[in-house]
Design a protein around this motif. Structure first.
Motif, PDB file in Angstrom:
ATOM      1  N   ASP A 126       7.537  -6.781  -3.171  1.00 15.09           N
ATOM      2  CA  ASP A 126       7.035  -6.627  -1.799  1.00 15.09           C
ATOM      3  C   ASP A 126       5.665  -7.273  -1.649  1.00 15.09           C
ATOM      4  N   ALA A 127       4.765  -7.014  -2.607  1.00 17.80           N
ATOM      5  CA  ALA A 127       3.426  -7.601  -2.536  1.00 17.80           C
ATOM      6  C   ALA A 127       3.485  -9.118  -2.647  1.00 17.80           C
ATOM      7  N   VAL A 146      -0.456 -10.323 -10.475  1.00 16.98           N
ATOM      8  CA  VAL A 146      -0.191  -9.020  -9.868  1.00 16.98           C
ATOM      9  C   VAL A 146      -0.917  -7.936 -10.654  1.00 16.98           C
ATOM     10  N   ARG A 147      -1.589  -7.046  -9.932  1.00 14.79           N
ATOM     11  CA  ARG A 147      -2.236  -5.885 -10.544  1.00 14.79           C
ATOM     12  C   ARG A 147      -2.028  -4.666  -9.664  1.00 14.79           C
ATOM     13  N   ALA A 183      -0.870  -8.740  -5.076  1.00 15.47           N
ATOM     14  CA  ALA A 183      -0.339 -10.002  -5.605  1.00 15.47           C
ATOM     15  C   ALA A 183      -1.182 -11.142  -5.053  1.00 15.47           C
ATOM     16  N   VAL A 184      -1.779 -11.923  -5.944  1.00 10.06           N
ATOM     17  CA  VAL A 184      -2.661 -13.028  -5.552  1.00 10.06           C
ATOM     18  C   VAL A 184      -1.943 -14.330  -5.825  1.00 10.06           C
ATOM     19  N   VAL A 209       0.841  -1.201   0.000  1.00  7.76           N
ATOM     20  CA  VAL A 209       0.000   0.000   0.000  1.00  7.76           C
ATOM     21  C   VAL A 209       0.874   1.247   0.000  1.00  7.76           C
ATOM     22  N   HIS A 210       0.532   2.185  -0.869  1.00  6.18           N
ATOM     23  CA  HIS A 210       1.189   3.481  -0.938  1.00  6.18           C
ATOM     24  C   HIS A 210       0.122   4.578  -0.931  1.00  6.18           C
ATOM     25  N   LYS A 211       0.565   5.812  -1.018  1.00  3.64           N
ATOM     26  CA  LYS A 211      -0.366   6.926  -0.989  1.00  3.64           C
ATOM     27  C   LYS A 211      -1.270   6.939  -2.213  1.00  3.64           C
TER      28      LYS A 211
END
Length: 412
Positions: free
Chosen positions: A105-106, A36-37, A21-22, A13-15
């Protein structure tokens, strides 16, 4: 490692963006697939993220606690039908150094989640999150009012107005009347001293010597601004008190139980309820609650050596409220907490003793909320009755010998 969760998602999560990532069962030779989306953090896009995760059959979602950016993401996803959502400490999900990207990271968060290696942080229900925000803001305004009073005292010292040497509260009735008159241009010390109210009437001579000093037009402008700001903060705190009373009304019984503990006032009880909630099933034991709050000793042992046992960082709002309550309890007569404080302070110092009392108060709060009971005072003799006589006798003898005495004991 063994996969525990078949379909899960990790969010970075970012601003402005959220990278999702599933991880799901793969086909053919690939045991696991990763999709990933990237989504924007606008509300409509977060809803699209929730729908996408639901369509992929995701059952568990994990994200890092990144400032305040995780909150809107959590609120939107919380409306979905996921079995579990985890908010994890960023320190617990650090990846190996090198090749750091949002996608990596995700994916790393999702891999840890599918193996059951993540532990979620305590996220209270929405009503407690709202109560947290408003009680924290009230405390900030209260602290800001204190700073304004200090600025006022500094300004008066600059003008050589020794009002604080005569009155105990520079924002009290008498002091406020004198300051308003000074701002309006009154400089006659007898007139200013004649504004004394109640007990201060006996100090008119001192007041006449304390004012007006060298109070000039510049000081009048500054004083007027500070007084206006103090009035604004008083009104704001009063309005927040009314809102807090409304929000805390469903939990008034729990607040009143905590209010029975020595040292805890009504407003501090509201802060504690807002920070820890009223459902103690989230914390299986008082030790779990104390550990989460950062009020228990650390445990750092390596090669048989015990290193620093200082407490770790917890909620500063909860800690400050408990420490404030601990100071009040220490000054309470005929109180078990006061006796415990001084027994610890003799061995470990007052600062460590204060944290120990704050820890004790938090443990008491857990019992009162979990057992739905009220505080029972143990009394000042409770700890003395639990002492081992032989141990206590040796301790007292050692203290006297360190003072240079030879001790011979004779049974009474």
């Amino acid at each position: 490692m063994e996969v525990i969760v078949d379909r899960c998602a990790g969010l970075d999560v970012h601003k402005k963006t959220v990278v999702a990532a599933v991880r799901s069962p793969g086909t053919g030779r690939r045991k696991r697939d990763t999709v990933v989306r990237t989504f924007s953090t606008f509300d409509a896009d977060l809803v699209e993220l929730r729908v996408w995760l639901t369509e992929l059959g995701v059952t568990q979602v994990a994200m890092e606690a990144t400032g305040v950016f995780w909150k809107p993401v959590w609120q939107v996803l919380d409306e979905g039908a996921f079995e579990e959502m985890l908010l994890v400490n960023p320190q617990h999900v650090k990846n190996v150094p090198g090749r750091k990207t949002d996608v990596n990271d995700a994916t790393w968060i999702a891999q840890l989640l599918e193996c059951g290696l993540l532990r979620g942080s305590f996220v209270p229900p929405v009503e407690f999150r709202q109560l947290r925000e408003i009680t924290r803001y009230r405390r900030q305004l209260t602290e800001e009012r204190g700073r304004e009073v200090q600025r006022l005292q500094k300004l008066l010292e600059d003008a050589n107005v020794k009002l604080s040497a005569v009155v105990s509260d520079t924002t009290g009735v008498t002091a406020r009347m004198i300051l308003e008159a000074l701002c309006d241009g009154e400089r006659d010390p007898e007139v200013l001293a004649g504004m004394a109210q109640r007990k201060l009437k006996a100090k008119k001579d001192l007041l006449a010597r304390a004012v007006p000093g060298r109070f000039g037009d510049f000081h009048a402008v500054m004083c007027r601004q500070i007084l206006n700001h103090i009035d604004y903060l008083d009104r704001a705190v009063t309005d927040l008190d009314e809102q807090i009373d409304r929000l805390v009304s469903p939990f008034a019984e729990a607040r009143d139980r905590i209010d029975t503990i020595p040292g805890i006032a009504r407003r501090n009880a509201e802060i504690i309820v807002a920070e820890i909630g009223v459902d103690m099933s989230r914390f299986p034991t008082p030790g779990h609650l104390a550990s989460w709050a950062g009020l228990c000793p650390g445990n750092n042992e390596s090669a048989g050596k015990h290193r620093s046992t200082k407490t770790r960082h917890g909620s500063p709002w909860l800690t400050s409220a408990l420490v404030e309550a601990a100071w009040s309890a220490v000054r309470t007569k005929d109180c078990y907490l006061k006796v415990r404080f001084w027994r610890i302070a003799k061995r470990r110092g007052e600062q460590r003793a204060l944290i120990a009392i704050a820890h004790t108060i938090l443990v008491i709060c857990w019992h009162l909320l979990a057992e739905e009971t009220t505080y029972t005072e143990l009394g000042t003799d409770y700890l003395a009755g639990r002492d081992q006589p032989e141990h206590r006798r040796k301790q007292l003898v050692n203290q006297l010998e360190r003072l240079g005495y030879q001790v011979e004991l004779t049974a009474a």
